[in-house]
Write a protein that holds these residues in place. Structure first.
Motif, PDB file in Angstrom:
ATOM      1  N   LEU A 144     -10.731 -10.577  -0.519  1.00  0.00           N
ATOM      2  CA  LEU A 144      -9.843  -9.587   0.104  1.00  0.00           C
ATOM      3  C   LEU A 144      -9.187 -10.168   1.353  1.00  0.00           C
ATOM      4  CD1 LEU A 144     -11.900  -6.260  -0.265  1.00  0.00           C
ATOM      5  CD2 LEU A 144     -10.199  -7.235  -1.811  1.00  0.00           C
ATOM      6  N   GLY A 145      -9.957 -10.971   2.090  1.00  0.00           N
ATOM      7  CA  GLY A 145      -9.412 -11.626   3.280  1.00  0.00           C
ATOM      8  C   GLY A 145      -8.322 -12.609   2.913  1.00  0.00           C
ATOM      9  N   GLU A 146      -8.626 -13.451   1.907  1.00  0.00           N
ATOM     10  CA  GLU A 146      -7.633 -14.446   1.496  1.00  0.00           C
ATOM     11  C   GLU A 146      -6.380 -13.783   0.937  1.00  0.00           C
ATOM     12  OE1 GLU A 146     -11.070 -17.714   0.476  1.00  0.00           O
ATOM     13  OE2 GLU A 146     -10.276 -16.432  -1.108  1.00  0.00           O
ATOM     14  N   PHE A 147      -6.590 -12.711   0.167  1.00  0.00           N
ATOM     15  CA  PHE A 147      -5.436 -12.023  -0.420  1.00  0.00           C
ATOM     16  C   PHE A 147      -4.689 -11.164   0.599  1.00  0.00           C
ATOM     17  CE2 PHE A 147      -6.477 -12.130  -5.263  1.00  0.00           C
ATOM     18  CZ  PHE A 147      -6.222 -13.491  -5.242  1.00  0.00           C
ATOM     19  N   LEU A 148      -5.282 -10.932   1.755  1.00  0.00           N
ATOM     20  CA  LEU A 148      -4.538 -10.272   2.831  1.00  0.00           C
ATOM     21  C   LEU A 148      -3.672 -11.304   3.552  1.00  0.00           C
ATOM     22  CD1 LEU A 148      -3.926  -7.835   4.698  1.00  0.00           C
ATOM     23  CD2 LEU A 148      -5.993  -8.391   5.982  1.00  0.00           C
ATOM     24  N   ALA A 149      -4.183 -12.537   3.603  1.00  0.00           N
ATOM     25  CA  ALA A 149      -3.433 -13.596   4.316  1.00  0.00           C
ATOM     26  C   ALA A 149      -2.133 -13.921   3.596  1.00  0.00           C
ATOM     27  CB  ALA A 149      -4.298 -14.846   4.433  1.00  0.00           C
ATOM     28  N   ILE A 150      -2.159 -13.881   2.265  1.00  0.00           N
ATOM     29  CA  ILE A 150      -0.962 -14.291   1.509  1.00  0.00           C
ATOM     30  C   ILE A 150       0.253 -13.410   1.821  1.00  0.00           C
ATOM     31  CG2 ILE A 150      -0.001 -14.527  -0.833  1.00  0.00           C
ATOM     32  CD1 ILE A 150      -2.873 -15.440  -1.678  1.00  0.00           C
ATOM     33  N   PRO A 151       0.159 -12.083   1.632  1.00  0.00           N
ATOM     34  CA  PRO A 151       1.351 -11.282   1.981  1.00  0.00           C
ATOM     35  C   PRO A 151       1.695 -11.353   3.467  1.00  0.00           C
ATOM     36  CG  PRO A 151      -0.497  -9.850   1.445  1.00  0.00           C
ATOM     37  CD  PRO A 151      -0.901 -11.234   1.074  1.00  0.00           C
ATOM     38  N   SER A 152       0.674 -11.540   4.324  1.00  0.00           N
ATOM     39  CA  SER A 152       0.971 -11.620   5.762  1.00  0.00           C
ATOM     40  C   SER A 152       1.855 -12.825   6.058  1.00  0.00           C
ATOM     41  CB  SER A 152      -0.313 -11.730   6.577  1.00  0.00           C
ATOM     42  OG  SER A 152      -1.120 -10.611   6.337  1.00  0.00           O
TER      43      SER A 152
END
Lengths: 262, 132, 385
Positions: free
Chosen positions: C87-95
């Protein structure tokens, strides 16, 4: 070079173009104008090592006298007069002492200095922060000390505007053309989305002419090669006390001010 | 396999769309561009010549202008060279447009025809035609 | 795996359609701006960066904060974050993608964006920002996707992924450090000219990012069959709490230096933001609101009763995120430009067009986030079932 230039113009004149246009291009290039520039000798445009300017405030007695310089610049470089102050484009303009030199303002000035307006422009710094931050080398420093811009390359990120300690840079928030009353056809305009600033009239120097503001200043702006001991700039710096804007930042501005006052 | 037909159908549509510009250009007969290149300045020239051979200018003018702009803006090398004793400057606005003062004919006709949009004129000024 | 994002309930699709609609509006507004120029924004000769760059700065922080779940899990074997690293990594992508879009819409000549690569300029911090941001994006895409698909196929992730995971940890710190350097190296911008800017950025990022992650975890728990785990959320809350306290402490350090030294240049921007300068003070209410939220949140997160109660926890996390969003996503950038280098004041306020372009970019971010989270959650739920 200027000899060739003249020949070129003669050829152009022979074709009737000169009469046809009567444009500022040919006015400023007309023979005689070149000789009127005592500071610039033949070939100096290429040999100068560090162009610099001294603003002699004593020689600006009235508002009219410095406005002439501003107008000369505006005309020469197609500076638009934007409707909104937020979108202003300024290459050279006038500021009060407390704004031009905010860190040496103590609150109490002589009456004459209080009233004075100081011409401010790009300092063409020795150590320019704008050049340091530009991500595309659109702003760069030439060997002769000029800090110039390549408008073709500017991506309009405005990092240079954040970096300039003198507020000398303007951005084209919209197309400037509709806001230029009379376009000088011998100089380009700019397009929306690029930053611009004073460049000490790099192209005029090349042609052996003084910067437009200097020419219009009636001697109040002194221009020349800082590395040449016999230049007018050096002579002035030797004989008069001068200051620069924000010297503590280590940018080493190329514009000096003789404050004087009476 | 109903999907097979679907795929072929979509594929055909795709190929038609992608190849349309090429087919269109092949089929269409080119209209005559018919430009009037002469200007008063050119008419008055005894020897009608450009700074470089016509063919070279026709094919390489964009490259030449691009290298000029770097030479002038970034290198401060502004002299193109002398032709018959006359020094020519590397300048679209001051050199090219001196003779070719008819920008709308000389530049625009071809560019419009070839659907090439250049941003030169966002900044550079075509002197005569802009009624300055 | 990607097909998982293409199936869902009618609520899922309604949400997607809503986001697409906002994106469409944003694109339309951007086209307007593209043709007119950046004059369509509230920016000016004096405040030459505005909402876009501020949002960019804020979301670099959210992107970097992924490291706060990756680091404990991989370096300290902090097992309870195992369920949420993705979830952390997939939050970084759109950010990061939002960051790039905010930079793009802020450019005066967007068609020339490749000049940054065609004429690489290592002395410009912006050049490095481009490198670290695109690198970080790639790292997170590769690491996130490869580990999730290994998980999906019930195999161990390939060995080569480990070095990339470890690389992504310092890399996360680098993106926010380099972003701080954009500001902290400019002479005559006293408000930004501070050696602690990078750590201030990092601390506020490690509060705002994980606070958002807590909210997302609680939302996921509520609307899907996937439970990120209370212990993971607790761990995140601890990080939020101390990062927030450190962040406030750093602001205090700045205030001390400015006001005890009493150097006008150092004080002016703070004065403008919190008290107004020469009767200019558009940002005063926002800045005090942000301060109030931050201080309230500290207490709510420190007191066990409010920290463990889910409702108050949600409120506290919203407070943290909104507070830091105002501070970094608005005040920080504008404050640096007021007063200008000639000590004159021009105020800034975003225009509607500017806000709608911003909303469009947020929606693009949310759309990518939704799709990625959907994939991750469906995969995890299927495996657990």
């Amino acid at each position: 070079m200027s000899i060739d230039r003249r020949q070129f113009l003669k050829a152009a004149g022979a074709t009737g173009l000169l009469g046809l246009l009567g444009s500022p291009l040919f006015k400023v290039l007309a023979p005689g104008e070149l000789e009127a520039s005592p500071e610039l000798k033949e070939g100096m445009a290429k040999s100068a090592k560090r162009w610099a300017m001294v603003v002699d405030m004593k020689a600006f007695p009235t508002e009219e006298s410095y406005n002439k310089c501003i107008e000369a610049c505006n005309k020469t470089h197609n500076i638009p007069q934007m409707e909104s102050e937020k979108h202003e484009i300024k290459w050279i303009w006038a500021e009060k002492y407390e704004n031009a030199f905010p860190d040496s303002y103590n609150g109490y000035l002589t009456e004459s200095i209080e009233k004075m307006k100081f011409l401010v422009l790009c300092n063409n710094c020795d150590n320019p922060p704008c050049v340091r931050v530009c991500p595309t080398k659109a702003t760069f420093k030439r060997e002769d000390g000029l800090v110039v811009m390549d408008y073709h390359r500017c991506i309009g990120c405005r990092f240079c505007m954040a970096a300039c300690p003198y507020g000398a840079r303007s951005f084209n928030w919209r197309d400037p053309r509709p806001f230029i009353k009379n376009i000088n056809p011998s100089y380009p305009t700019r397009t929306k989305g690029v930053v611009e600033k004073c460049n000490f009239c790099a192209d005029r120097l090349y042609r052996g002419e003084l910067p437009a503001c200097v020419e219009a200043s009636n001697g109040a702006l002194i221009f020349g090669d800082l590395k040449d001991e016999n230049s007018n700039v050096r002579k002035t710096l030797r004989s008069k006390f001068t200051i620069t804007r924000k010297p503590d930042l280590g940018t080493f501005p190329g514009v000096y001010y003789v404050i004087g006052g009476s | 396999m109903s999907d097979k037909n679907k795929i072929i159908y979509v594929l055909v549509v795709f190929i038609v769309i992608v190849s349309f510009p090429f087919i269109y250009n092949k089929v269409k007969t080119p209209t005559d561009v018919n430009v009037k290149l002469n200007t008063p300045v050119i008419d008055n020239m005894t020897v009608k010549q450009c700074i470089l051979p016509k063919e070279q200018m026709r094919h390489e003018h964009m490259k030449i202008l691009n290298s000029w702009r770097d030479d002038v803006v970034r290198g401060n090398h502004r002299e193109f060279g002398k032709i018959d004793g006359v020094m020519y400057e590397k300048s679209l606005q001051l050199t090219c447009l001196h003779c070719h003062s008819n920008k709308s004919e000389f530049c625009d006709r071809c560019h419009t025809y070839a659907s090439v949009s250049v941003y030169c004129w966002d900044c550079h000024v075509a002197q005569k035609e802009n009624k300055l | 795996m990607i097909e998982k994002a293409l199936s869902g309930s009618k609520y899922y699709w309604a949400w997607i359609c809503f986001l697409l609609a906002v994106i469409l509006v944003g694109v339309a507004c951007y086209i307007r701006q593209y043709h007119y120029g950046l004059g369509l924004t509230g920016m000016s000769r004096d405040v030459s960066w505005g909402f876009y760059i501020a949002q960019f700065t804020f979301f670099v922080g959210v992107a970097a904060s992924a490291v706060m779940v990756v680091l404990p899990y991989y370096l300290h074997d902090f097992k309870r974050f195992g369920r949420i690293t993705i979830l952390g990594e997939f939050l970084a992508i759109p950010s990061v993608i939002m960051c790039m879009l905010f930079i793009f819409v802020d450019m005066g000549q967007p068609t020339r964006i490749l000049n940054v690569i065609l004429h690489p300029t290592p002395n410009s911090v912006m050049f490095w920002d481009m490198i670290v941001l695109s690198g970080y994006l790639m790292l997170n895409i590769v690491v996130g996707w490869v580990s999730l698909s290994a998980h999906y196929k019930l195999v161990h992730p390939p060995k080569w992924i480990k070095p990339l995971v470890f690389l992504s940890i310092p890399w996360a710190f680098s993106i926010h450090t380099v972003t701080a350097f954009l500001y902290a190296g400019l002479p005559a911008r006293h408000f930004w000219l501070s050696a602690i800017m990078a750590v201030r950025f990092l601390s506020s990022a490690f509060a705002s990012g994980p606070a958002l992650l807590v909210l997302l975890c609680l939302l996921i728990k509520k609307i899907t069959k996937f439970d990120p785990g209370d212990r993971a959320i607790k761990g995140l809350v601890t990080i939020v709490t101390y990062a927030l306290i450190v962040s406030i402490f750093f602001v205090g350090l700045e205030l001390f230096t400015a006001f005890y030294s009493h150097i006008p240049g150092h004080m002016q921007s703070f004065k403008y933001l919190y008290f107004g300068l020469e009767s200019h003070g558009k940002l005063i209410p926002l800045m005090w609101f942000s301060t109030l939220l931050a201080i309230t949140a500290v207490f709510m997160l420190l007191i066990p009763a409010t920290r463990t109660n889910q409702v108050t926890l949600v409120i506290a996390c919203i407070f943290v995120h909104v507070s830091l969003w105002i501070d970094k996503g608005f005040g920080f950038v504008i404050g640096g430009f007021v007063p200008n280098p000639l000590e004159k004041i021009t105020e800034y306020w975003p225009t509607l067009n500017e806000l709608l372009v911003t909303a469009g970019i947020w929606s693009i971010g949310l759309l990518i986030l939704t799709a990625l989270y959907r994939i991750a959650i469906v995969v995890k739920v299927e495996l657990e079932a």
